[in-house]
Scaffold this motif. Structure first.
Motif, short mmCIF file in Angstrom:
data_model
loop_
_atom_site.label_atom_id
_atom_site.label_comp_id
_atom_site.label_asym_id
_atom_site.label_seq_id
_atom_site.Cartn_x
_atom_site.Cartn_y
_atom_site.Cartn_z
N MET A 1 39.68 7.52 -8.74
CA MET A 1 38.95 6.48 -7.73
C MET A 1 40.58 5.27 -7.52
SD MET A 1 35.77 6.36 -9.94
CE MET A 1 36.55 7.17 -11.29
N GLU A 2 40.16 4.96 -6.84
CA GLU A 2 41.71 4.03 -6.54
C GLU A 2 41.52 2.67 -7.02
OE1 GLU A 2 40.88 0.55 -2.77
OE2 GLU A 2 40.06 2.42 -2.44
N GLU A 3 42.96 2.01 -7.25
CA GLU A 3 42.86 0.91 -8.49
C GLU A 3 43.11 -0.47 -6.73
OE1 GLU A 3 44.65 1.17 -11.42
OE2 GLU A 3 44.26 2.56 -10.65
N GLY A 4 42.95 -1.46 -7.43
CA GLY A 4 42.84 -2.82 -6.99
C GLY A 4 41.14 -3.21 -7.29
N SER A 5 41.57 -3.97 -6.14
CA SER A 5 39.45 -4.12 -6.52
C SER A 5 38.38 -3.39 -6.34
CB SER A 5 39.02 -5.36 -5.86
OG SER A 5 39.46 -4.79 -4.39
N CYS A 6 38.81 -2.34 -6.11
CA CYS A 6 37.50 -1.02 -6.15
C CYS A 6 37.22 -0.03 -7.50
CB CYS A 6 37.30 -0.14 -5.41
SG CYS A 6 36.56 -1.46 -4.11
N SER A 64 34.90 -4.67 -12.76
CA SER A 64 34.71 -5.56 -13.89
C SER A 64 34.07 -6.53 -14.51
CB SER A 64 36.47 -5.78 -14.59
OG SER A 64 37.24 -6.88 -13.17
N ASN A 65 33.68 -6.70 -12.41
CA ASN A 65 32.80 -8.16 -12.44
C ASN A 65 31.21 -7.46 -12.42
OD1 ASN A 65 34.60 -10.46 -12.16
ND2 ASN A 65 34.95 -8.86 -9.80
N GLY A 66 30.95 -6.16 -12.88
CA GLY A 66 29.70 -5.70 -12.21
C GLY A 66 28.56 -5.78 -11.68
N VAL A 67 29.70 -5.13 -10.91
CA VAL A 67 29.25 -4.90 -8.99
C VAL A 67 29.15 -3.09 -8.83
CG1 VAL A 67 30.33 -5.25 -6.61
CG2 VAL A 67 30.13 -7.41 -8.29
N ARG A 68 28.39 -3.17 -8.11
CA ARG A 68 28.52 -1.36 -8.46
C ARG A 68 28.96 -1.01 -7.19
NH1 ARG A 68 24.32 2.64 -6.16
NH2 ARG A 68 23.81 0.67 -4.82
N VAL A 69 30.42 -0.74 -7.90
CA VAL A 69 31.44 -0.06 -6.63
C VAL A 69 31.70 1.55 -5.76
CG1 VAL A 69 32.90 -1.96 -6.36
CG2 VAL A 69 33.38 0.23 -7.91
N TYR A 70 30.91 2.21 -6.92
CA TYR A 70 30.55 4.22 -6.43
C TYR A 70 29.58 4.66 -7.12
CZ TYR A 70 35.84 5.00 -5.69
OH TYR A 70 37.58 4.06 -5.47
N SER A 71 29.01 5.44 -6.17
CA SER A 71 28.06 5.46 -6.72
C SER A 71 27.86 7.94 -6.65
CB SER A 71 26.58 5.15 -5.90
OG SER A 71 25.26 5.17 -6.53
N GLY A 72 26.66 8.52 -6.65
CA GLY A 72 26.74 9.29 -6.48
C GLY A 72 25.89 10.04 -7.01
N GLN A 93 32.55 5.66 -2.37
CA GLN A 93 32.83 4.49 -2.39
C GLN A 93 31.79 4.20 -1.48
OE1 GLN A 93 36.82 3.64 -0.81
NE2 GLN A 93 37.38 2.64 -2.61
N LEU A 94 31.29 2.67 -2.26
CA LEU A 94 30.18 2.05 -1.48
C LEU A 94 30.65 0.63 -0.69
CD1 LEU A 94 27.71 1.56 -4.46
CD2 LEU A 94 27.74 3.46 -2.46
N PRO A 95 30.46 1.60 0.79
CA PRO A 95 31.77 0.43 2.13
C PRO A 95 31.27 -1.18 1.69
CG PRO A 95 30.04 1.94 3.09
CD PRO A 95 30.38 2.04 1.31
N VAL A 96 29.70 -0.55 1.38
CA VAL A 96 29.26 -2.50 1.48
C VAL A 96 29.89 -3.33 0.30
CG1 VAL A 96 27.07 -4.20 0.78
CG2 VAL A 96 27.11 -2.54 2.33
N THR A 97 30.31 -3.54 -0.85
CA THR A 97 30.70 -3.93 -2.20
C THR A 97 32.74 -3.46 -2.76
OG1 THR A 97 30.14 -2.30 -3.36
CG2 THR A 97 29.00 -3.84 -3.18
N CYS A 98 32.28 -2.16 -1.59
CA CYS A 98 34.73 -1.91 -2.15
C CYS A 98 34.25 -1.25 -0.23
CB CYS A 98 34.01 -0.69 -3.12
SG CYS A 98 35.78 0.13 -3.44
N PRO A 99 35.21 -2.09 -0.06
CA PRO A 99 35.36 -1.81 2.15
C PRO A 99 36.48 -1.27 1.67
CG PRO A 99 35.30 -4.68 1.52
CD PRO A 99 35.33 -3.84 0.42
#
Length: 99
Positions: A1-6, A64-72, A93-99
């Motif tokens: 899983m990538e570094e940064g906002s996601c 870290s903000n509690g936003v869902r960014v990955y799912s499976g 990655q969820l493109p809506v929250t993690c472009p």
């Protein structure tokens, strides 16, 4: 899983019954999982899971903000007599929250 906002900071698993003979059976979870070195892992031991062949195991990763960014998800069978069931789930990655 990538570094940064996601980047995934926390993760949960939810088990949903896919057994049509038990349509009103409640979900189990969400239960926290471990996140370490880019891997989500954990064990779910609960009395709320009956023996059956159609449990949908749903994993969600949150930043870290509690936003869902990955799912499976994947389907797993649950066996009795102390037999452990394993689920390997690729989360994306969820493109809506993690472009």
């Amino acid at each position: 899983m990538e570094e940064g906002s996601c980047t995934v900071a926390t993760a949960t698993v939810t088990l949903r019954s896919g057994d049509p003979s038990r349509p009103a059976y409640p979900d189990v979870g969400p239960v926290p999982l471990n996140v370490r070195d880019g891997v989500i892992e954990g064990t779910t031991l609960t009395d709320g899971v009956y023996v059956g062949m159609a449990w949908l195991v749903w994993v969600d990763g949150y930043d870290s903000n509690g936003v869902r960014v990955y799912s499976g998800n994947n389907t797993v069978g649950v066996y009795g007599d102390g037999v452990m069931s394993h689920a390997f789930i690729k989360v994306t990655q969820l493109p809506v929250t993690c472009p």
